[in-house]
Scaffold this motif. Sequence first.
Motif, PDB file in Angstrom:
ATOM      1  N   VAL A  62     -19.918   9.504 -20.007  1.00  0.00           N
ATOM      2  CA  VAL A  62     -20.429   9.029 -21.226  1.00  0.00           C
ATOM      3  C   VAL A  62     -20.758   7.572 -20.975  1.00  0.00           C
ATOM      4  CG1 VAL A  62     -19.693   8.624 -23.749  1.00  0.00           C
ATOM      5  CG2 VAL A  62     -18.934  10.648 -22.338  1.00  0.00           C
ATOM      6  N   SER A  63     -22.056   7.137 -21.414  1.00  0.00           N
ATOM      7  CA  SER A  63     -22.505   5.789 -21.005  1.00  0.00           C
ATOM      8  C   SER A  63     -23.069   5.055 -22.302  1.00  0.00           C
ATOM      9  CB  SER A  63     -23.584   5.703 -19.872  1.00  0.00           C
ATOM     10  OG  SER A  63     -24.665   6.297 -20.334  1.00  0.00           O
ATOM     11  N   SER A  64     -23.304   3.666 -22.063  1.00  0.00           N
ATOM     12  CA  SER A  64     -23.980   2.824 -22.919  1.00  0.00           C
ATOM     13  C   SER A  64     -24.591   1.753 -22.181  1.00  0.00           C
ATOM     14  CB  SER A  64     -23.027   2.183 -23.898  1.00  0.00           C
ATOM     15  OG  SER A  64     -22.059   1.265 -23.302  1.00  0.00           O
ATOM     16  N   ILE A  65     -25.804   1.347 -22.792  1.00  0.00           N
ATOM     17  CA  ILE A  65     -26.505   0.267 -22.165  1.00  0.00           C
ATOM     18  C   ILE A  65     -26.993  -0.947 -23.171  1.00  0.00           C
ATOM     19  CG2 ILE A  65     -29.139   0.001 -21.263  1.00  0.00           C
ATOM     20  CD1 ILE A  65     -27.482   1.427 -19.171  1.00  0.00           C
ATOM     21  N   PHE A  66     -26.895  -1.962 -22.557  1.00  0.00           N
ATOM     22  CA  PHE A  66     -27.237  -3.160 -23.247  1.00  0.00           C
ATOM     23  C   PHE A  66     -28.410  -3.921 -22.245  1.00  0.00           C
ATOM     24  CE2 PHE A  66     -22.717  -2.134 -24.270  1.00  0.00           C
ATOM     25  CZ  PHE A  66     -22.858  -2.309 -25.888  1.00  0.00           C
ATOM     26  N   ASP A  96     -32.223  -2.215 -26.634  1.00  0.00           N
ATOM     27  CA  ASP A  96     -31.840  -0.890 -26.189  1.00  0.00           C
ATOM     28  C   ASP A  96     -32.153  -0.571 -25.054  1.00  0.00           C
ATOM     29  OD1 ASP A  96     -31.454  -0.595 -29.106  1.00  0.00           O
ATOM     30  OD2 ASP A  96     -33.203   0.103 -29.591  1.00  0.00           O
ATOM     31  N   SER A  97     -31.752   0.802 -24.811  1.00  0.00           N
ATOM     32  CA  SER A  97     -32.126   1.245 -23.357  1.00  0.00           C
ATOM     33  C   SER A  97     -33.792   1.566 -23.300  1.00  0.00           C
ATOM     34  CB  SER A  97     -31.237   2.451 -22.999  1.00  0.00           C
ATOM     35  OG  SER A  97     -31.534   3.320 -24.024  1.00  0.00           O
ATOM     36  N   ASN A 182     -24.164  -2.044 -18.248  1.00  0.00           N
ATOM     37  CA  ASN A 182     -24.029  -0.601 -18.320  1.00  0.00           C
ATOM     38  C   ASN A 182     -22.544  -0.313 -18.198  1.00  0.00           C
ATOM     39  OD1 ASN A 182     -24.529   2.261 -16.073  1.00  0.00           O
ATOM     40  ND2 ASN A 182     -24.239   2.514 -18.461  1.00  0.00           N
ATOM     41  N   SER A 183     -22.014   0.273 -19.025  1.00  0.00           N
ATOM     42  CA  SER A 183     -20.515   1.040 -19.188  1.00  0.00           C
ATOM     43  C   SER A 183     -20.474   2.532 -19.162  1.00  0.00           C
ATOM     44  CB  SER A 183     -19.811   0.655 -20.392  1.00  0.00           C
ATOM     45  OG  SER A 183     -19.839  -0.990 -20.347  1.00  0.00           O
ATOM     46  N   THR A 185     -17.792   6.077 -18.642  1.00  0.00           N
ATOM     47  CA  THR A 185     -16.467   6.584 -18.780  1.00  0.00           C
ATOM     48  C   THR A 185     -16.414   8.147 -18.477  1.00  0.00           C
ATOM     49  OG1 THR A 185     -15.893   5.141 -20.679  1.00  0.00           O
ATOM     50  CG2 THR A 185     -14.492   7.190 -20.329  1.00  0.00           C
ATOM     51  N   THR A 192     -13.080   4.331 -16.382  1.00  0.00           N
ATOM     52  CA  THR A 192     -13.933   3.703 -17.017  1.00  0.00           C
ATOM     53  C   THR A 192     -14.555   2.378 -16.067  1.00  0.00           C
ATOM     54  OG1 THR A 192     -12.959   3.922 -19.235  1.00  0.00           O
ATOM     55  CG2 THR A 192     -14.664   2.074 -18.899  1.00  0.00           C
ATOM     56  N   THR A 194     -17.896  -0.301 -15.240  1.00  0.00           N
ATOM     57  CA  THR A 194     -18.976  -1.158 -15.667  1.00  0.00           C
ATOM     58  C   THR A 194     -19.825  -1.554 -14.165  1.00  0.00           C
ATOM     59  OG1 THR A 194     -18.358  -3.415 -15.681  1.00  0.00           O
ATOM     60  CG2 THR A 194     -17.985  -1.918 -17.425  1.00  0.00           C
TER      61      THR A 194
END
Length: 432
Positions: A62-66, A96-97, A182-183, A185, A192, A194
Amino acid sequence: MKSEISKALSDFLFEYETPRQVLVRNRRVGVVCRLIQLGVLAYIIGWVFIYEKGYQSTDTAVSSIFTKMKGVGYTSVNGHERVWDVSDYVFPPQGDSSFVVMTNYILTEGQQMGRCPELEGKQCSSDTDCEEGRFKRQMTGICVNSTKTCEVLAWCPVEDDHSIPHPPLLMSAENYTLFIKNSVTFPIFGVTRTNLVEGVDAAYISKCLYHPQDAPLCPIFKLGDIVKLSGFNFETIAQMGGAIGIVVDWTCNFDADVKHCKPQYNFHGLYGNPAETDQARASVGYNFRYAKYYLENNVQKRTLMKVFGIRIEIIVQSLARKFDIIPTFTAIGSGVGIFGVATVVCDLVLLYLLPKREYYKNMKFKYTDTSVQHDSELLGLDGSVYYTFEANARQVQGTDQSNDPDSEAGSIETELSNVRDLCMSVYQSVKN
């Protein structure tokens, strides 16, 4: 009845059945069997365990992008100088990505709602040529004699986008920088990570710039390098626009230390390929329009911009593995099951392809005949005694043929006939 049920239950609980095996001494069949088993073993070890890592369980992240763009652009059009910062050339501005970096534009200033002639090229000779619905804009039904074009109700003056600036107005965008944070998990393994891994600290980020060999972990990318690594030419894609994908790849093996789990960056040109030479292709490049509205002398006006830019799509791709006893046993069990292929193939060769196939059929299968039961009843013998005679006769026959295992066996009818003759002789002796 009770004793029979008890006996059946006892037989079911305390007896074990094992299949009967026949040892076949045949070099060709033996070599085929061993080659198949060797191939299965190579498949299990090489493909299932080494290549596919069949002894490990897997998980996706599960990821997130800044993101954050930096850089200043400069243009000088018709003597009008302008400086462009991040808030001017990045859409949307939230980090956003998926976003667009403007590299070229067509500017139409001072538009206000009113009536004005359509663009040149759409000629009319009379008002009947300007009927409503013939063109994209709202027609008034009047043909303007001075321009020989139809009058329209629109934002005037009408935008002229027939000529796209070349070279691109914002060639300085090549030097913009992109920061990616980018993080990820992995929920099954509880890990987790980054992309700011060990060694990528504030001091390192302040002076690094991504390079595939020299700085593969640096999260700061030069826009010109991104375009180049994707296989595109910056000037070509900057003029008409296009799209580029940045893939952050997390492929990790948690049987090793977690610190070895590090991202890899890959760049892919999605569309805007300069190698395309078909000028008739539809929807070339990438563009969109936006307007800035303002009031002048209590009249609403706007500045319209047709933006050409590079659309950046950041995609996270992940796969983590770790040893797990369940998939290990599953892989081993399936491999053992595949070994049965050797038996099936060899049986087909023995029973249907070899010249001595009838002999091998007689050795592999045990045949029964209803006449056996009839003969035993005529002789007054118990069925088990008769079958004992038959088995002894077959054993004697097998002993006689053991010196020549490849010889042809007689038919089953001949064997049964010999057994009957033997039983009759024994019966006569007992009777006398």
